[in-house]
Each structure stands twice: as structure tokens, then as C-alpha cells.
Design a protein around this motif. Structure first.
Motif, PDB file in Angstrom:
ATOM      1  N   GLY A 159      -4.829  23.900  43.031  1.00  0.00           N
ATOM      2  CA  GLY A 159      -4.885  23.688  44.441  1.00  0.00           C
ATOM      3  C   GLY A 159      -4.974  24.766  45.339  1.00  0.00           C
ATOM      4  O   GLY A 159      -5.372  24.604  46.405  1.00  0.00           O
ATOM      5  N   TYR A 160      -4.471  25.624  44.481  1.00  0.00           N
ATOM      6  CA  TYR A 160      -5.744  26.725  45.435  1.00  0.00           C
ATOM      7  C   TYR A 160      -6.443  27.603  44.385  1.00  0.00           C
ATOM      8  O   TYR A 160      -7.369  27.610  43.230  1.00  0.00           O
ATOM      9  CB  TYR A 160      -4.508  27.878  45.467  1.00  0.00           C
ATOM     10  CG  TYR A 160      -4.071  28.420  44.175  1.00  0.00           C
ATOM     11  CD1 TYR A 160      -4.648  29.280  43.231  1.00  0.00           C
ATOM     12  CD2 TYR A 160      -3.192  27.840  43.831  1.00  0.00           C
ATOM     13  CE1 TYR A 160      -3.594  29.767  42.267  1.00  0.00           C
ATOM     14  CE2 TYR A 160      -1.879  28.320  42.582  1.00  0.00           C
ATOM     15  CZ  TYR A 160      -2.755  29.822  41.894  1.00  0.00           C
ATOM     16  OH  TYR A 160      -2.293  29.564  40.670  1.00  0.00           O
ATOM     17  N   LYS A 220       9.036  29.252  51.986  1.00  0.00           N
ATOM     18  CA  LYS A 220       8.114  27.425  51.939  1.00  0.00           C
ATOM     19  C   LYS A 220       8.895  26.433  50.221  1.00  0.00           C
ATOM     20  O   LYS A 220       8.326  25.488  50.225  1.00  0.00           O
ATOM     21  CB  LYS A 220       6.347  27.177  52.617  1.00  0.00           C
ATOM     22  CG  LYS A 220       6.751  25.950  52.824  1.00  0.00           C
ATOM     23  CD  LYS A 220       5.043  25.760  53.244  1.00  0.00           C
ATOM     24  CE  LYS A 220       4.101  24.836  53.269  1.00  0.00           C
ATOM     25  NZ  LYS A 220       2.788  24.614  53.917  1.00  0.00           N
ATOM     26  N   TYR A 221       8.593  27.362  49.016  1.00  0.00           N
ATOM     27  CA  TYR A 221       7.959  27.457  48.043  1.00  0.00           C
ATOM     28  C   TYR A 221       9.450  27.501  47.289  1.00  0.00           C
ATOM     29  O   TYR A 221       9.203  27.338  45.875  1.00  0.00           O
ATOM     30  CB  TYR A 221       6.965  26.981  47.377  1.00  0.00           C
ATOM     31  CG  TYR A 221       5.514  26.503  48.397  1.00  0.00           C
ATOM     32  CD1 TYR A 221       5.630  25.468  48.662  1.00  0.00           C
ATOM     33  CD2 TYR A 221       5.416  26.924  48.710  1.00  0.00           C
ATOM     34  CE1 TYR A 221       4.651  24.613  49.018  1.00  0.00           C
ATOM     35  CE2 TYR A 221       3.496  26.399  49.732  1.00  0.00           C
ATOM     36  CZ  TYR A 221       3.661  25.815  49.536  1.00  0.00           C
ATOM     37  OH  TYR A 221       2.733  24.644  50.401  1.00  0.00           O
ATOM     38  N   VAL A 233      10.555  25.304  44.410  1.00  0.00           N
ATOM     39  CA  VAL A 233       9.367  24.410  43.301  1.00  0.00           C
ATOM     40  C   VAL A 233       9.100  25.071  42.131  1.00  0.00           C
ATOM     41  O   VAL A 233       9.393  25.858  41.755  1.00  0.00           O
ATOM     42  CB  VAL A 233       8.249  24.216  44.001  1.00  0.00           C
ATOM     43  CG1 VAL A 233       8.601  23.745  45.945  1.00  0.00           C
ATOM     44  CG2 VAL A 233       7.724  25.211  44.212  1.00  0.00           C
ATOM     45  N   LYS A 246       4.783  22.799  40.118  1.00  0.00           N
ATOM     46  CA  LYS A 246       5.094  22.210  41.581  1.00  0.00           C
ATOM     47  C   LYS A 246       3.775  23.165  42.341  1.00  0.00           C
ATOM     48  O   LYS A 246       3.088  22.985  42.899  1.00  0.00           O
ATOM     49  CB  LYS A 246       5.638  21.397  42.063  1.00  0.00           C
ATOM     50  CG  LYS A 246       6.550  20.525  41.123  1.00  0.00           C
ATOM     51  CD  LYS A 246       7.507  20.404  42.342  1.00  0.00           C
ATOM     52  CE  LYS A 246       7.454  18.430  41.470  1.00  0.00           C
ATOM     53  NZ  LYS A 246       9.101  18.420  42.191  1.00  0.00           N
ATOM     54  N   PHE A 247       4.222  24.229  42.211  1.00  0.00           N
ATOM     55  CA  PHE A 247       3.693  25.926  42.410  1.00  0.00           C
ATOM     56  C   PHE A 247       1.716  26.329  42.842  1.00  0.00           C
ATOM     57  O   PHE A 247       1.487  26.310  43.282  1.00  0.00           O
ATOM     58  CB  PHE A 247       4.738  27.359  42.593  1.00  0.00           C
ATOM     59  CG  PHE A 247       3.539  28.193  43.380  1.00  0.00           C
ATOM     60  CD1 PHE A 247       4.525  28.051  44.991  1.00  0.00           C
ATOM     61  CD2 PHE A 247       3.492  29.150  42.452  1.00  0.00           C
ATOM     62  CE1 PHE A 247       4.276  29.084  44.991  1.00  0.00           C
ATOM     63  CE2 PHE A 247       2.922  29.913  43.381  1.00  0.00           C
ATOM     64  CZ  PHE A 247       2.473  30.186  44.149  1.00  0.00           C
ATOM     65  N   GLN A 255      -0.069  23.863  41.818  1.00  0.00           N
ATOM     66  CA  GLN A 255      -0.850  22.806  42.724  1.00  0.00           C
ATOM     67  C   GLN A 255      -0.544  23.239  44.122  1.00  0.00           C
ATOM     68  O   GLN A 255      -1.191  21.805  45.161  1.00  0.00           O
ATOM     69  CB  GLN A 255      -0.512  21.438  42.303  1.00  0.00           C
ATOM     70  CG  GLN A 255      -0.436  21.186  41.053  1.00  0.00           C
ATOM     71  CD  GLN A 255      -0.522  20.019  40.516  1.00  0.00           C
ATOM     72  OE1 GLN A 255       0.813  19.248  41.510  1.00  0.00           O
ATOM     73  NE2 GLN A 255      -0.558  19.695  39.107  1.00  0.00           N
ATOM     74  N   LYS A 256      -0.561  23.840  45.097  1.00  0.00           N
ATOM     75  CA  LYS A 256       0.146  24.201  46.414  1.00  0.00           C
ATOM     76  C   LYS A 256      -1.636  24.141  47.048  1.00  0.00           C
ATOM     77  O   LYS A 256      -2.121  25.635  45.970  1.00  0.00           O
ATOM     78  CB  LYS A 256       1.507  24.326  46.996  1.00  0.00           C
ATOM     79  CG  LYS A 256       2.672  24.627  46.235  1.00  0.00           C
ATOM     80  CD  LYS A 256       2.893  23.066  47.071  1.00  0.00           C
ATOM     81  CE  LYS A 256       4.043  22.378  46.279  1.00  0.00           C
ATOM     82  NZ  LYS A 256       4.327  21.403  46.792  1.00  0.00           N
ATOM     83  N   PRO A 257      -1.467  23.810  47.630  1.00  0.00           N
ATOM     84  CA  PRO A 257      -2.683  24.464  48.471  1.00  0.00           C
ATOM     85  C   PRO A 257      -2.973  26.275  49.592  1.00  0.00           C
ATOM     86  O   PRO A 257      -2.778  26.055  50.182  1.00  0.00           O
ATOM     87  CB  PRO A 257      -3.673  23.667  49.385  1.00  0.00           C
ATOM     88  CG  PRO A 257      -2.099  22.898  49.921  1.00  0.00           C
ATOM     89  CD  PRO A 257      -1.206  23.183  48.850  1.00  0.00           C
ATOM     90  N   LEU A 258      -2.845  26.942  48.486  1.00  0.00           N
ATOM     91  CA  LEU A 258      -2.172  28.181  49.168  1.00  0.00           C
ATOM     92  C   LEU A 258      -4.097  29.200  49.811  1.00  0.00           C
ATOM     93  O   LEU A 258      -5.151  28.223  49.292  1.00  0.00           O
ATOM     94  CB  LEU A 258      -1.791  29.414  47.745  1.00  0.00           C
ATOM     95  CG  LEU A 258      -1.081  28.981  46.816  1.00  0.00           C
ATOM     96  CD1 LEU A 258      -0.773  29.930  45.821  1.00  0.00           C
ATOM     97  CD2 LEU A 258       0.796  28.666  47.811  1.00  0.00           C
ATOM     98  N   PRO A 269       8.146  32.310  44.323  1.00  0.00           N
ATOM     99  CA  PRO A 269       6.088  32.263  44.254  1.00  0.00           C
ATOM    100  C   PRO A 269       6.209  33.843  44.692  1.00  0.00           C
ATOM    101  O   PRO A 269       5.150  34.318  44.846  1.00  0.00           O
ATOM    102  CB  PRO A 269       6.420  31.783  45.780  1.00  0.00           C
ATOM    103  CG  PRO A 269       7.318  30.387  46.080  1.00  0.00           C
ATOM    104  CD  PRO A 269       8.099  30.696  44.897  1.00  0.00           C
TER     105      PRO A 269
END
Length: 271
Positions: A115-116, A157-158, A161, A165-166, A168-171, A192
Motif C-alpha cells: 500500500g506504500y 497506530k499499527y 496488526v 496488513k501492515f 498494505q497500509k498507505p505509509l 512497525p
């Protein structure tokens, strides 16, 4: 002095009042952007050119206003004003072109399933790279990154997770480059901001893998990926003000042309 000359004097005075108000607006915009910079103190100094531009325009407009109001007593003041305005416009154009040139290169690269994006220092302009490779500049930014708690916020925040899932996060660029090791290091994910290096990974070719440390005050702040993330942040910060510079230059050129026309009429009327 004839009424025609008075009309031109008045026009120059009005133009410089407008420029004075315009310079106040530029100063306020520069200060506002500086105070709300994405990394607070970290990239605040990149808005200084806009603030100095506003200050210089304010002084030039005051020079022109005084010259227009007291032309009979200070005839050379308008000459000084027009020279300063010309230099200001030329300097503004040069800076705008330079800003476009140094922020044109670079950008993140997408990772399959992530996601990043990942960021590489070599993708950005040499001038920006040299600025960040200067130890004095980088130490200031690195200290600010730690104090801004950008990585602590990522952990908060994470923290609970899973890796999938991490992943795919929008970092954002700073989180990607400074708060975690590069993906090619292959470290084992714990949370993280904590990653475990396996014994077989000691020969990783990427020097950032060796620079990584689970100490929350170190993490990847010494990594080239962190510098790349900061540069991407700087690039987008500058993009915010580049078009504002362009609009400012266009307005100043128009006002300068009108002012030159009015000043020419004053000289003709005086001759």
C-alpha cells in the motif's frame, strides 16, 4: 506639476500600495506554510525563500511609494525603485525555474501488493542530494524527525496488526524510509518499528540493512531510504509554492510594466 503628471504619480502610488498589500499576503502565506509544514521544524526552512521574497517586495514597494509621493524632492528614488523591481522579478524568475528543475526528478516506486511506495536517494536531483548528504543539514533534520515522533505515531497506530496488513497500509514517504528497514533486507517483522535480522542476512548488499537499528532514536534515520523519503516530502512541499511563485511573478510583471509606463509619462512631462 501638471494634472497629467499628478495622475501618473498617483498611479505609481496606488500600484505600490497594491504591491505593499501583496507583499504582506506573500509573507503571511510563507509563514502559514512554514508553521504548518508536514515535518514541523524539519522542512520549515524550505519556505524561507518565499518569506524573504515577501520582505524584499515590501521594502521595494515602500521605496516606490515614497518615490511617487515625494518625486519633486527625491527624484532618484523612483529610479532606485524600478531597478530594484527589475532585479526582484529577475531573481524570482530564476528561483522559480530552479525550483522546477530540482523538484522535477524523483518519486516513489510501487511495490507489488504493497500500500506504500519505496524511495531511492539516487532518483532525486544532485542538488537536493548534496543538501541532505551534508552532515550538518542531515543531523538537524534527523534530530527533528526523532522529536516529531513520526515513527512513534506509526507504532501507536499499527502496533497490533500483522505483517500482511501492515504491508498494505498507505505509509507516507517518511514512514516508509525512516521507520522501517528496506524490504530487500528481508528482516522478520515484529511490529512497525521493530524488525529482527536473521543470521543469514548479515551479507545483505544494501547498506541500509546495516544502518537499521531497533533503537527508537536510530531506526533507519541513518539510511539513504530515509533521506529519499525526506526529499520526496521536500519535493511535494516545494510543489505547493511553485505555482504561487508563478502567479506572483505574472502579477509583478504586469504591475511593473504599468509602473514603467507611468514613470515614462512623468519623465516626458518633466522634460
Amino acid at each position: 506639476m501638471s494634472s497629467f503628471s499628478l495622475t501618473n504619480d498617483s498611479l505609481l502610488g496606488i500600484l505600490n500600495i497594491i504591491k505593499f498589500l501583496f507583499s504582506i499576503t506573500i509573507l503571511l502565506v510563507g509563514i502559514l506554510l512554514s508553521e504548518n509544514a508536514a515535518l514541523t521544524d524539519c522542512d520549515r526552512f524550505f519556505y524561507k525563500p518565499l518569506i524573504w521574497f515577501g520582505v524584499f517586495l515590501l521594502l521595494v514597494s515602500l521605496t516606490g511609494f515614497i518615490g511617487a509621493c515625494f518625486y519633486n524632492h527625491l527624484p532618484r528614488m523612483l529610479w532606485v525603485y524600478h531597478v530594484l523591481m527589475f532585479l526582484l522579478i529577475v531573481a524570482g524568475i530564476i528561483f522559480t525555474i530552479f525550483a522546477f528543475a530540482v523538484t522535477n526528478k524523483g518519486g516513489g516506486r510501487l511495490l507489488p501488493g504493497a500500500g506504500y511506495k519505496v524511495y531511492r536517494l539516487g532518483d532525486y536531483s544532485n542538488w537536493l542530494q548534496n543538501r541532505l548528504n551534508n552532515n550538518r543539514n542531515w543531523n538537524k533534520i534527523k534530530t527533528c524527525l526523532v522529536e516529531s515522533k513520526v515513527c512513534s505515531d506509526l507504532y501507536s497506530k499499527y502496533w497490533d496488526v500483522s505483517f500482511n496488513k501492515f504491508h498494505q497500509k498507505p505509509l507516507n514517504p517518511i514512514q516508509t524510509g525512516c521507520c522501517k528497514p528496506p524490504n530487500e533486507c528481508g528482516f522478520t517483522y515484529v511490529n512497525p518499528t521493530r524488525w529482527v535480522e536473521e543470521d543469514w542476512q548479515v551479507y545483505c548488499e544494501n547498506p541500509d540493512c546495516k544502518a537499521w537499528d531497533n533503537d527508537q532514536n536510530i531506526l533507519c534515520y541513518n539510511c539513504e531510504s530515509c533521506k529519499a523519503g525526506v526529499l520526496d516530502n521536500i519535493k511535494h512541499s516545494w510543489k505547493k509554492v511553485q505555482w504561487f511563485y508563478v502567479i506572483c511573478q505574472m502579477l509583478l510583471i504586469i504591475m511593473y510594466a504599468v509602473g514603467c509606463f507611468a514613470f515614462r509619462n512623468i519623465l516626458i512631462d518633466e522634460s
